[in-house]
Design a protein around this motif. Structure first.
Motif, PDB file in Angstrom:
ATOM      1  N   PRO A   1       0.814  -1.224   0.000  1.00 39.15           N
ATOM      2  CA  PRO A   1       0.000   0.000   0.000  1.00 39.15           C
ATOM      3  C   PRO A   1       0.845   1.270   0.000  1.00 39.15           C
ATOM      4  O   PRO A   1       0.317   2.338  -0.306  1.00 39.15           O
ATOM      5  CB  PRO A   1      -0.817  -0.115   1.294  1.00 39.15           C
ATOM      6  N   VAL A   2       2.132   1.166   0.352  1.00 39.20           N
ATOM      7  CA  VAL A   2       2.984   2.366   0.303  1.00 39.20           C
ATOM      8  C   VAL A   2       3.548   2.593  -1.099  1.00 39.20           C
ATOM      9  O   VAL A   2       4.272   3.566  -1.316  1.00 39.20           O
ATOM     10  CB  VAL A   2       4.161   2.279   1.303  1.00 39.20           C
ATOM     11  N   THR A   3       3.236   1.698  -2.035  1.00 39.64           N
ATOM     12  CA  THR A   3       3.674   1.916  -3.416  1.00 39.64           C
ATOM     13  C   THR A   3       3.233   3.306  -3.866  1.00 39.64           C
ATOM     14  O   THR A   3       2.079   3.680  -3.701  1.00 39.64           O
ATOM     15  CB  THR A   3       3.052   0.854  -4.340  1.00 39.64           C
ATOM     16  N   SER A   4       4.161   4.061  -4.432  1.00 36.40           N
ATOM     17  CA  SER A   4       3.811   5.420  -4.829  1.00 36.40           C
ATOM     18  C   SER A   4       2.816   5.378  -5.980  1.00 36.40           C
ATOM     19  O   SER A   4       2.746   4.409  -6.746  1.00 36.40           O
ATOM     20  CB  SER A   4       5.055   6.198  -5.236  1.00 36.40           C
ATOM     21  N   TYR A   5       2.071   6.469  -6.084  1.00 37.70           N
ATOM     22  CA  TYR A   5       1.110   6.580  -7.189  1.00 37.70           C
ATOM     23  C   TYR A   5       1.830   6.404  -8.518  1.00 37.70           C
ATOM     24  O   TYR A   5       1.353   5.707  -9.418  1.00 37.70           O
ATOM     25  CB  TYR A   5       0.438   7.953  -7.105  1.00 37.70           C
ATOM     26  N   THR A   6       3.009   7.000  -8.631  1.00 35.25           N
ATOM     27  CA  THR A   6       3.729   6.931  -9.906  1.00 35.25           C
ATOM     28  C   THR A   6       4.191   5.497 -10.192  1.00 35.25           C
ATOM     29  O   THR A   6       4.122   5.031 -11.331  1.00 35.25           O
ATOM     30  CB  THR A   6       4.923   7.899  -9.876  1.00 35.25           C
TER      31      THR A   6
ATOM     32  N   PHE B   1       2.698   2.803  -8.977  1.00 37.17           N
ATOM     33  CA  PHE B   1       1.464   2.040  -9.189  1.00 37.17           C
ATOM     34  C   PHE B   1       1.087   2.054 -10.675  1.00 37.17           C
ATOM     35  O   PHE B   1       0.743   1.019 -11.247  1.00 37.17           O
ATOM     36  CB  PHE B   1       0.341   2.628  -8.343  1.00 37.17           C
TER      37      PHE B   1
ATOM     38  N   CYS C   1      -3.801  -2.419  -4.689  1.00 38.51           N
ATOM     39  CA  CYS C   1      -2.941  -1.610  -3.822  1.00 38.51           C
ATOM     40  C   CYS C   1      -3.863  -0.985  -2.786  1.00 38.51           C
ATOM     41  O   CYS C   1      -4.532   0.004  -3.070  1.00 38.51           O
ATOM     42  CB  CYS C   1      -2.234  -0.548  -4.676  1.00 38.51           C
ATOM     43  N   ARG C   2      -3.918  -1.607  -1.589  1.00 37.77           N
ATOM     44  CA  ARG C   2      -4.954  -1.249  -0.607  1.00 37.77           C
ATOM     45  C   ARG C   2      -4.367  -1.151   0.790  1.00 37.77           C
ATOM     46  O   ARG C   2      -3.490  -1.929   1.163  1.00 37.77           O
ATOM     47  CB  ARG C   2      -6.029  -2.342  -0.567  1.00 37.77           C
ATOM     48  N   ASN C   3      -4.910  -0.242   1.589  1.00 33.79           N
ATOM     49  CA  ASN C   3      -4.456  -0.138   2.978  1.00 33.79           C
ATOM     50  C   ASN C   3      -4.894  -1.317   3.827  1.00 33.79           C
ATOM     51  O   ASN C   3      -4.212  -1.701   4.765  1.00 33.79           O
ATOM     52  CB  ASN C   3      -4.976   1.160   3.606  1.00 33.79           C
TER      53      ASN C   3
ATOM     54  N   TYR D   1      -0.187   5.477  -3.508  1.00 25.49           N
ATOM     55  CA  TYR D   1      -1.408   5.445  -4.299  1.00 25.49           C
ATOM     56  C   TYR D   1      -2.625   5.642  -3.399  1.00 25.49           C
ATOM     57  O   TYR D   1      -3.549   6.403  -3.723  1.00 25.49           O
ATOM     58  CB  TYR D   1      -1.488   4.104  -5.038  1.00 25.49           C
ATOM     59  N   THR D   2      -2.588   4.983  -2.227  1.00 24.40           N
ATOM     60  CA  THR D   2      -3.739   5.072  -1.328  1.00 24.40           C
ATOM     61  C   THR D   2      -3.910   6.501  -0.786  1.00 24.40           C
ATOM     62  O   THR D   2      -5.023   7.004  -0.683  1.00 24.40           O
ATOM     63  CB  THR D   2      -3.595   4.052  -0.185  1.00 24.40           C
TER      64      THR D   2
ATOM     65  N   PHE E   1      -2.803   9.217  -2.333  1.00 22.31           N
ATOM     66  CA  PHE E   1      -3.152  10.039  -3.487  1.00 22.31           C
ATOM     67  C   PHE E   1      -4.676  10.091  -3.648  1.00 22.31           C
ATOM     68  O   PHE E   1      -5.260  11.158  -3.874  1.00 22.31           O
ATOM     69  CB  PHE E   1      -2.497   9.468  -4.751  1.00 22.31           C
TER      70      PHE E   1
ATOM     71  N   LYS F   1      -6.817   9.876  -1.374  1.00 18.62           N
ATOM     72  CA  LYS F   1      -7.374  10.737  -0.323  1.00 18.62           C
ATOM     73  C   LYS F   1      -7.243  12.215  -0.685  1.00 18.62           C
ATOM     74  O   LYS F   1      -8.177  12.996  -0.481  1.00 18.62           O
ATOM     75  CB  LYS F   1      -6.652  10.493   1.003  1.00 18.62           C
TER      76      LYS F   1
END
Lengths: 372, 372
Positions: free
Chosen positions: A108-113, A115, A129-131, B112-113, B115, B117
């Motif tokens: 879940p800490v994978t960055s948006y970029t 991802f 990709c979930r908390n 990603y998570t 982002f 939010k």
């Protein structure tokens, strides 16, 4: 079955229930995740893939280190995937024969970029990709220490207490005069006793610097424990698990304001400790400590405490924020660390480590406010 | 105009060109970004907002620390935003009167998570999260050290060299016998000389443990620099900036295989250093070092080097991967650190810090392979 096997087994079961075909864990600079050490023994720098069918693939940066420390069904060095996590993910999916279109979970800490890259380059799987996914489950499982971990903590707490006593004797006698002397004393004494080192950078803030929650720099060549309030916050890392305690040294003469800060801190600590039991919401404990400070028109500028383990800060969290829904459970190991800080009078904090057992709180460490 | 002002000014100009109304930087546990220290002096734990109109807002966790160290137009403690970054972002946008719908950039490492939010809770702005945005520009700017930073590095290199000489004398004479003795010696000597501490955990691996790229644990109570190959990798942090050097100690008797590893490492180092000049692609340097090892049927299991600064690893990167497009430029400070590792023969590495000036490479440090 080793403790590592048992820990992985719990996640395999969770994955089957959640229809997750494969999960990737990542432990690298900037994105540390001790779940990999917890499940394999590999100390750091690796990817770990688990399949719902109960197989594990470790992808270490350093294969030599993995040969010494790690337990996993398959080990393939990162270099064989061109040191690219997407390629490793695809390789793991091929090894495990994961059907195309299956649910594959990434941290879940994978960055948006990043991802976007996974979805673009490995779009043949349903990338999640979930908390609250498998990683969150691993974090929750890690919050409850198993018997092996509890034994490690009793040993780590014992070593911490030996060093606390040595510190009290030597500091109050003037034999460890500066902040750096204090820090190097702890480093040397803990490694002599078999620790891997300290669990985080020791904070030794003499009376002139103790007003900061986290003094900067963490220690200097200045005197420690001169007249007024000094803070010493340290932890010992034993077999990967860190303790975390804070001693305050209060050397006379103290002002009435300083005396008041100390007694409030002790009162908040005792109140918090008295509330520790199975099922209690940690937010309630934190609010009770806040209330003690609030009545005296003071405020604590940080959380009341946090879980400890392979990380210095991990679940459960003890804080007052409304979104804190953690409850204490047997097997949890956590700190209580009320403190007050003032630019004029300095700061004080009292922090100990508690293991909640079926029969109540077990105080692992014996840090205290030392008046002299 | 202070160095901090000048650094922020460069980013304001970039933001105007890119039509970014506001940018958020974040420096917190797990997501460290020394760009905030670089632009304000705040050592750690803060958010920083810049508006394209040339205003800065610092949001520190510890307001007392900010009062001592930080320079920014406005400082508001994080607590006033309920310690929530989205609320701080909205507060900053209100303070700067950012028009609704404007482009507002958040860090590219935002998960990603998280982002989702930001986009959900602050959808009144056009939230950008990009690798090549304002944060990438700050990283590129930080790779070119300004005059103040170059002076800091000359001083830091000088202190590092003093300690290298002390280490050579004392270790070869047998006066610092164990790994932990070596590490504590460095800690004490650097702080005596005004350093904030070490820049990362010192690695001291005696002959039995030097096969690992990063020995684990980083140091123990075992002997250091006994017969065979031992590695000592350390850096000193001076005014925030870290050096990064590796000494290898080679104590006789050595096997022919060990002699060969040492001479190949020195040869790769000399070759790399000879290629350092303005405009050269770092990938070419890295491939040249790889070729020297490759001819001897050996391989280096890590990159040739990396930039140093407020981080121990930062731009530019010196590695062989095809996607490495970094070129050396005057003002860059970086390491060269070829090494070889073998489970039987042990490991060796030689690492120094280089400042590229208009007139060529300036060797800031003088680490070496010490045969004795």
């Amino acid at each position: 079955m080793s403790a590592y096997d048992e820990r992985r087994k719990k996640l395999y079961e969770w994955m089957v229930n959640e229809r997750i075909a494969m999960v990737m864990f990542e432990d690298t600079e900037g994105r540390r995740d001790p779940a990999i050490r917890w499940m394999t023994g590999q100390p750091s720098d690796a990817l770990l893939f688990l399949s719902a069918e109960g197989k594990s693939l470790l992808v270490p940066w350093d294969a030599n280190m993995a040969a010494v420390y790690a337990q996993a069904d398959v080990v393939i060095p990162y270099g064989e995937f061109e040191r690219r996590s997407v390629k490793a993910l695809q390789g793991a999916a091929a090894l495990f024969k994961i059907p195309l279109g299956s649910r594959v979970e990434i941290p879940p800490v994978t960055s948006y970029t990043n991802f976007l890259k996974y979805v673009g380059d490995a779009g043949e799987y349903d990338i999640l990709c979930r908390n609250s996914g498998t990683h969150g489950e691993a974090e929750s499982l890690r919050a409850i220490k198993d018997e092996e971990e509890q034994e490690i903590y009793r040993k780590a707490g014992g070593i911490t207490n030996e060093i606390i006593d040595l510190l009290e004797n030597n500091i109050t006698a003037g034999r460890i005069p500066t902040e750096i002397d204090v820090v190097l004393f702890i480093e040397a004494e803990c490694r002599k006793r078999g620790c891997e080192g300290t669990g985080f950078e020791t904070l030794a803030a003499g009376a002139g610097r103790s007003f900061g929650i986290h003094a900067f720099p963490a220690y200097t060549a200045e005197p420690f424990a001169g007249p007024g309030l000094s803070i010493l916050d340290f932890g010992l890392k034993y077999r990967g698990y860190t303790t975390d305690v804070t001693l305050s040294f209060a050397k006379a003469p103290l002002s009435p304001a300083q005396e008041k800060m100390l007694s409030l801190t002790e009162k908040a600590y005792e109140k918090a400790l008295s509330m520790v039991k199975d099922g209690v919401y940690t937010r309630e404990i934190s609010l009770a400590a806040d209330a003690i400070f609030g009545k005296a028109r003071k405020a604590m500028p940080h959380a009341l405490g946090h879980g400890i383990g392979l990380e210095a800060h991990e679940a459960p969290y003890l804080r007052s924020r409304q979104d804190n829904t953690w409850q204490l459970r047997p097997g949890m190991v956590f700190t209580l660390e009320p403190g007050l800080y003032d630019p004029v009078h300095g700061g004080c904090r009292l922090e100990n480590d508690i293991l909640l057992t079926e029969s109540g709180p077990e105080l692992l460490t014996k840090a205290r406010i030392i008046r002299f």
